[in-house]
Design a protein around this motif. Structure first.
Motif, PDB file in Angstrom:
ATOM      1  N   PHE A 539       5.244  59.844  71.086  1.00 50.37           N
ATOM      2  CA  PHE A 539       6.015  60.273  69.923  1.00 50.37           C
ATOM      3  C   PHE A 539       7.529  60.228  70.145  1.00 50.37           C
ATOM      4  N   THR A 540       7.945  59.799  71.319  1.00 51.59           N
ATOM      5  CA  THR A 540       9.386  59.783  71.615  1.00 51.59           C
ATOM      6  C   THR A 540       9.909  58.414  72.030  1.00 51.59           C
ATOM      7  N   VAL A 541       9.043  57.557  72.583  1.00 47.77           N
ATOM      8  CA  VAL A 541       9.529  56.276  73.083  1.00 47.77           C
ATOM      9  C   VAL A 541       9.915  55.349  71.939  1.00 47.77           C
ATOM     10  N   THR A 542      10.877  54.501  72.201  1.00 47.35           N
ATOM     11  CA  THR A 542      11.271  53.482  71.237  1.00 47.35           C
ATOM     12  C   THR A 542      11.347  52.147  71.949  1.00 47.35           C
ATOM     13  N   GLY A 543      11.037  51.096  71.223  1.00 51.37           N
ATOM     14  CA  GLY A 543      11.085  49.762  71.803  1.00 51.37           C
ATOM     15  C   GLY A 543      11.011  48.718  70.714  1.00 51.37           C
ATOM     16  N   VAL A 551       3.417  43.678  59.942  1.00 51.45           N
ATOM     17  CA  VAL A 551       4.120  44.483  58.938  1.00 51.45           C
ATOM     18  C   VAL A 551       3.389  45.790  58.658  1.00 51.45           C
ATOM     19  N   ASP A 552       2.175  45.911  59.168  1.00 56.92           N
ATOM     20  CA  ASP A 552       1.404  47.133  58.971  1.00 56.92           C
ATOM     21  C   ASP A 552       1.816  48.254  59.915  1.00 56.92           C
ATOM     22  N   ILE A 553       2.628  47.957  60.914  1.00 57.06           N
ATOM     23  CA  ILE A 553       3.054  48.997  61.858  1.00 57.06           C
ATOM     24  C   ILE A 553       4.217  49.752  61.223  1.00 57.06           C
ATOM     25  N   THR A 554       3.881  50.771  60.439  1.00 53.79           N
ATOM     26  CA  THR A 554       4.875  51.524  59.681  1.00 53.79           C
ATOM     27  C   THR A 554       4.621  53.019  59.858  1.00 53.79           C
ATOM     28  N   GLY A 555       5.510  53.814  59.297  1.00 54.57           N
ATOM     29  CA  GLY A 555       5.375  55.261  59.425  1.00 54.57           C
ATOM     30  C   GLY A 555       5.498  55.698  60.866  1.00 54.57           C
ATOM     31  N   LEU A 556       6.512  55.177  61.547  1.00 59.80           N
ATOM     32  CA  LEU A 556       6.630  55.391  62.985  1.00 59.80           C
ATOM     33  C   LEU A 556       7.265  56.740  63.322  1.00 59.80           C
ATOM     34  N   ILE A 557       6.625  57.431  64.264  1.00 64.34           N
ATOM     35  CA  ILE A 557       7.215  58.566  64.972  1.00 64.34           C
ATOM     36  C   ILE A 557       7.137  58.176  66.441  1.00 64.34           C
ATOM     37  N   GLY A 558       8.243  57.709  66.996  1.00 68.93           N
ATOM     38  CA  GLY A 558       8.167  57.063  68.294  1.00 68.93           C
ATOM     39  C   GLY A 558       7.357  55.786  68.130  1.00 68.93           C
ATOM     40  N   TYR A 560       3.901  56.214  67.546  1.00 66.32           N
ATOM     41  CA  TYR A 560       2.799  56.616  66.668  1.00 66.32           C
ATOM     42  C   TYR A 560       3.054  55.989  65.302  1.00 66.32           C
ATOM     43  N   ALA A 561       2.056  55.252  64.775  1.00 65.16           N
ATOM     44  CA  ALA A 561       2.228  54.522  63.516  1.00 65.16           C
ATOM     45  C   ALA A 561       1.262  55.067  62.476  1.00 65.16           C
ATOM     46  N   HIS A 562       1.762  55.994  61.671  1.00 65.90           N
ATOM     47  CA  HIS A 562       0.860  56.593  60.687  1.00 65.90           C
ATOM     48  C   HIS A 562       0.526  55.630  59.552  1.00 65.90           C
ATOM     49  N   GLY A 563       1.330  54.604  59.367  1.00 65.20           N
ATOM     50  CA  GLY A 563       1.070  53.661  58.295  1.00 65.20           C
ATOM     51  C   GLY A 563      -0.105  52.742  58.534  1.00 65.20           C
ATOM     52  N   ASN A 564      -0.755  52.844  59.698  1.00 63.40           N
ATOM     53  CA  ASN A 564      -1.924  52.011  59.962  1.00 63.40           C
ATOM     54  C   ASN A 564      -3.005  52.835  60.653  1.00 63.40           C
ATOM     55  N   GLU A 565      -4.244  52.488  60.375  1.00 64.61           N
ATOM     56  CA  GLU A 565      -5.373  53.376  60.653  1.00 64.61           C
ATOM     57  C   GLU A 565      -5.686  53.680  62.117  1.00 64.61           C
ATOM     58  N   PRO A 566      -5.490  52.769  63.078  1.00 62.48           N
ATOM     59  CA  PRO A 566      -5.870  53.100  64.457  1.00 62.48           C
ATOM     60  C   PRO A 566      -5.163  54.325  65.030  1.00 62.48           C
ATOM     61  N   SER A 567      -4.062  54.756  64.425  1.00 61.15           N
ATOM     62  CA  SER A 567      -3.347  55.933  64.921  1.00 61.15           C
ATOM     63  C   SER A 567      -3.847  57.241  64.320  1.00 61.15           C
ATOM     64  N   HIS A 568      -4.667  57.201  63.297  1.00 62.89           N
ATOM     65  CA  HIS A 568      -4.889  58.382  62.468  1.00 62.89           C
ATOM     66  C   HIS A 568      -5.527  59.579  63.176  1.00 62.89           C
TER      67      HIS A 568
END
Length: 700
Positions: A539-543, A551-558, A560-568
């Protein structure tokens, strides 16, 4: 005194919210901007018909046919998708016109030639079961409502207009969809019938229709794929009913006769609204926050657009389309098993019937076609979950589960041979391995429930396939080749859309996709402490994701990508490891910052209800982490009170003293007794009763 009065007024607001109709809180425009891709138009819960405007499709964000940034309209189509990442459907488009307009589809040089018009958004109204807009070019007010299988329109023309007509457009489809064969003929002076065959995401789609007008017309079919129904001058209001069938024109006519025999538009609209309210009333919430109320009930509405029925009214065995299972097995189906178990049973039975016909459970099923979109065996968790919850016979489900797990297509042959999918043998090897592993765990659970011990051991062993891909040195799950060597070039941030070892994600996101065996994953990390340290880092790293990132990798917290299902499921891992306050912090952050009541109120594609289902479950205070079985882990409730209609009556959730600051669970009671578990089982939810949370601030 002021504080007491304020508290009293707040309490009255909360209580009054319980008595408001849920349907009145829905705003279908939430998610219509950004990358939400939601359907905007008129339909009823789980209906075949989604009657609504279709814009000139230009880019990926027009997959549903509507985008808030674009007011162009080429007509009103009877079918649409909601929240998908690929476009299709837009079948049987109708357009009220004035004057001798050109039928033909716009050219590549001038895509806006032909029938198109701008919609006057100042007249636009969108609510469940009803949509209205005004077409500027023709000065026509277009209203629509629907039953399950019939779109019902009221077109109001300017009384001084001449050369009025309704044009049927069977050429234009959704994005990648192309018509392959079309037919339309007049049936007397007030009806037409025909079909539209097409190919696209659904490789061989067939839709049939039967339509009736309230006025006589003269039939003009001057061009292929189009027909013009000319009306008499001076007509002001024209009503049009368009019934669909996936079997025949006669089936479409029977659907029309059964569902919409009359012409009372306002009555049909009221019935559609009532159907929505009945479904949405399966959950009642109390809140003084009107924005959160809109978000909640719009989210619930979005979970009920699909799966959509495809069987005719006189067919006893239901069939369904738009099974976006890679997305929806995670939260949408677990939600359905709670609030609509009878529907969940029907959907699973339809899926098992698909297996009986085709030899495998559906992956991404659309209008009678298997698209094979996305990775893994996502039909297995849905069927297993329903069976383990007692909603479907275990013995009837098991052959479909086992048979699908033993297929040789979609790289399953490699999975069986190596125990994982080698990165030098197949694309998206890590994502496929992890998805097949969790599906195998589901099969093992059902085998165990049936007493099939040998099968249980076999599939439980295969469910540990993720262990092959864990790199203990770098502490990531990553690609390994057929010689058991990790891929040499590795960047945990990098993503190359659908052309790397992952699927719409990267190593940071996929390392946690072991929801069925969190304890096993913890062991690979070397214990709870290093696991939590790595999880904190997520939740803190950036890269840099790279120029070719999905384009589905959205809703980023670090990362963590809430915009796509594998993170849910990831936020709930903290609760599972004894750190529930961290789950509460992260869940509250997502609920309050990555969802809003604006057109861009979703942080990613709606994905046929999954994004919204996550919100519904999480705002109630729990989420099913494992892909089947019904263990819902606690996070943080958003509302002071919620009531869910369940098989056993009513399940009440009371969060005492809950607020943005008081988001931490301090104590739990179930039916008045102290409750020490950090999860609740499905059987306890559907039995009815009262779950109470004592909420408070973090310890100093």
């Amino acid at each position: 005194m002021k504080k007491t009065l304020s508290t009293l007024l707040c309490g009255l607001c909360v209580l009054s919210s319980m008595s408001q109709r849920p349907v009145d809180a829905v705003d279908p425009l939430i998610g219509s901007g950004g990358h939400g891709h939601v359907f905007v138009g008129a339909n009823v819960p789980y209906g075949l018909v989604q009657a609504g405007p279709t814009s000139i499709p230009t880019t990926w964000d027009w997959c549903s046919g509507y985008h808030r940034s674009d007011s162009t309209v080429i007509g009103f189509s009877q079918t649409h998708l909601s929240g998908t990442g690929i476009g299709d459907l837009f079948d049987v488009t109708v357009m009220p016109v004035v004057g001798n307009v050109t039928y033909a589809r716009g050219t590549e040089d001038d895509p806006r030639s032909g029938l198109w018009s701008y919609a006057d958004r100042s007249y636009e109204v969108a609510r469940p079961g009803y949509y209205r807009t005004r077409l500027r070019r023709y000065n026509v007010m277009a209203e629509m409502t629907a039953t399950s299988r019939v779109g019902f329109y009221r077109f109001t023309f300017d009384r001084d207009s001449a050369n009025l007509a309704i044009v049927f457009d069977l050429e234009n489809g959704g994005c990648w969809d192309k018509a392959t064969d079309t037919y339309i003929e007049a049936v007397g002076q007030r009806a037409v019938r025909g079909y539209r065959y097409s190919k696209g995401w659904a490789a061989d789609q067939k839709i049939y229709f039967y339509a009736e007008l309230s006025e006589n017309f003269t039939f003009d079919k001057a061009q292929t794929h189009y027909a013009r129904l000319n009306l008499s001058n001076g007509v002001e209001k024209v009503y049009l009913k368009v019934a669909l069938s996936t079997t025949s024109m006669a089936g479409a006519e029977r659907n029309l006769r059964a569902e919409l025999a009359g012409w009372d538009f306002d009555q049909v609209q009221a019935q559609a609204t009532q159907r929505w309210n009945d479904e949405l009333s399966r959950i009642r919430i109390e809140t003084a926050n009107t924005a959160q109320r809109r978000i909640f009930y719009t989210a619930l509405y979005h979970t009920m657009i699909a799966p959509s029925v495809t069987h005719d009214v006189d067919v006893k065995t239901p069939t369904y389309s738009t099974l976006s299972l890679w997305d929806t097995y995670r939260a949408a189906h677990p939600l359905m098993t709670i609030i609509s178990p009878e529907r969940a049973t029907e959907v699973v039975d339809a899926m098992v019937n698909i297996y009986d016909r085709s030899g495998k459970l559906p992956v991404w099923y659309l209008m009678g076609n298997e698209t094979d979109c996305m990775v893994g065996n996502p039909g297995i968790p849905v069927v297993a979950d329903a069976a383990l919850k007692g909603l479907y016979p275990l013995k009837k489900a098991y052959p479909a589960l086992r048979g699908s797990a033993e297929l040789k297509d979609r790289s399953q042959d490699l999975y069986h041979k190596y125990g994982y999918i080698p990165c030098d043998k197949a694309n998206e090897s890590v994502a496929m391995t992890l998805e097949y592993a969790l599906a195998d765990w589901c099969v093992a659970e059902v085998a165990g429930a049936l007493g099939k011990r040998a099968d249980e051991r076999r599939y439980r062993g295969r469910s540990h396939a993720y262990e092959y891909l864990f790199d203990p040195q770098l502490q990531f799950i990553r690609g390994k080749d057929s010689q058991h060597r990790f891929r040499k070039e590795f960047n945990p941030f990098a993503s190359k859309h659908r052309e790397d070892d992952y699927c719409e994600g990267n190593a940071w996101q996929y390392t946690w996709l072991v929801p069925h065996d969190v304890k096993g994953l913890v062991r690979l990390f070397g214990g709870r402490k290093p696991f939590l340290h790595k999880l904190d880092s997520l939740f803190t790293v950036t890269g840099n994701l790279g120029e070719q990132a999905s384009v589905d990798i959205t809703g980023l917290i670090g990362q963590y990508a809430h915009g796509n299902e594998p993170s849910h499921h990831i936020l709930y891992l903290y609760t599972m490891l004894g750190e529930p306050n961290k789950t509460a912090d992260k869940v509250h952050q997502v609920l309050t910052t990555l969802y809003s009541d604006q057109p861009d109120g979703l942080s990613g594609n709606e994905d046929v209800g999954q994004m919204s289902a996550w919100y519904i479950l999480s705002s109630l205070g729990f989420y099913q982490v494992a892909p089947a079985g019904g263990r819902y882990y606690f996070g943080t409730p958003l509302f002071p009170r919620a009531e869910i209609k369940v098989k056993g009556g009513t399940f009440k959730i009371i969060a005492h003293n809950v607020s943005d600051q008081n988001r931490y669970i301090k104590a739990i009671r179930l039916n008045g007794k102290r409750y020490k578990k950090w999860y609740i089982d499905y059987k306890d939810i559907v039995a009815g009763g009262t779950l109470e949370f004592e909420m408070g601030k973090a310890e100093p």
